[in-house]
Design an enzyme around this catalytic site. Sequence first.
Site, PDB file in Angstrom:
ATOM      1  CB  SER A 189      -0.927   0.001   1.221  1.00 37.86           C
ATOM      2  OG  SER A 189      -1.694   1.182   1.247  1.00 37.86           O
ATOM      3  CD  GLU A 190       2.257   5.465  -4.304  1.00 31.35           C
ATOM      4  OE1 GLU A 190       3.012   6.365  -4.690  1.00 31.35           O
ATOM      5  OE2 GLU A 190       1.217   5.126  -4.900  1.00 31.35           O
ATOM      6  CB  ILE A 223       4.103 -10.923   1.147  1.00 28.25           C
ATOM      7  CG1 ILE A 223       2.610 -11.224   1.173  1.00 28.25           C
ATOM      8  CG2 ILE A 223       4.501  -9.847   2.141  1.00 28.25           C
ATOM      9  CD1 ILE A 223       2.123 -11.877   2.453  1.00 28.25           C
ATOM     10  CB  ALA A 278       2.391  -7.727  10.553  1.00 32.95           C
ATOM     11  CE  LYS A 297      -3.426  -8.665  10.037  1.00 30.11           C
ATOM     12  NZ  LYS A 297      -2.643  -7.994   9.034  1.00 30.11           N
ATOM     13  CE  LYS A 323     -12.004 -13.234  13.617  1.00 31.30           C
ATOM     14  NZ  LYS A 323     -11.303 -12.472  14.667  1.00 31.30           N
ATOM     15  CG  LEU A 377     -11.337  -2.831  20.860  1.00 22.75           C
ATOM     16  CD1 LEU A 377     -11.719  -2.308  22.231  1.00 22.75           C
ATOM     17  CD2 LEU A 377     -12.576  -2.969  20.003  1.00 22.75           C
TER      18      LEU A 377
END
Length: 179
Positions: free
Chosen positions: A37-38, A64, A85, A89, A131, A172
């Site tokens: 994400s530039e 990736i 990371a 998601k 999850k 959160l």
Amino acid sequence: LRNRVILLTGAAGSIGSELARQIAPFGPARLILLDQSESDLYFVHLELAEAHPRLELVPVICDITNQTGLAQVCAQHCPEYVIHAAAYKHVPLMETNVLEAVRNNVLGTLLVATNAVRYGAAKLLLVSTDKAIRPSSVMGATKRVAERIIFGLPNLHRTGTDFRAVRFGNVLASQGSVI
């Protein structure tokens, strides 16, 4: 973390950028911020550069699942620690975009792990999800497979790389969190 070369994938996301903020004060030799994400990467890099002017930050735009690009980053910087990371998601989106979930969360993790080993990383930490414990969704299942990749592939464990995972629950204020 002090004086280590650290590669952080997903560095522009809500979890990745917070990890970058937490890592920076420890004084790594170099912090490679990798994301696809530039705009988000640009702003995270600006924020960290202002807060830590002496820290060598290397923003890298790369998906990736781009094997060539990922290998070039690892070959150039030889990260000692890899914090992975980067992931899709959002549960509802992954239910309707199964192939993308598998491509990114499974194939991407495999590529990050194999490049970490190939270029001599001492440690790899996978940011996973609660999850993945008993998956009932595509996203949970792909993250479970990602965990199995880093812990179960014999060719990865014949090396000196130490593989770890941490499972996050709903965070959160993260992108897509549900209050």
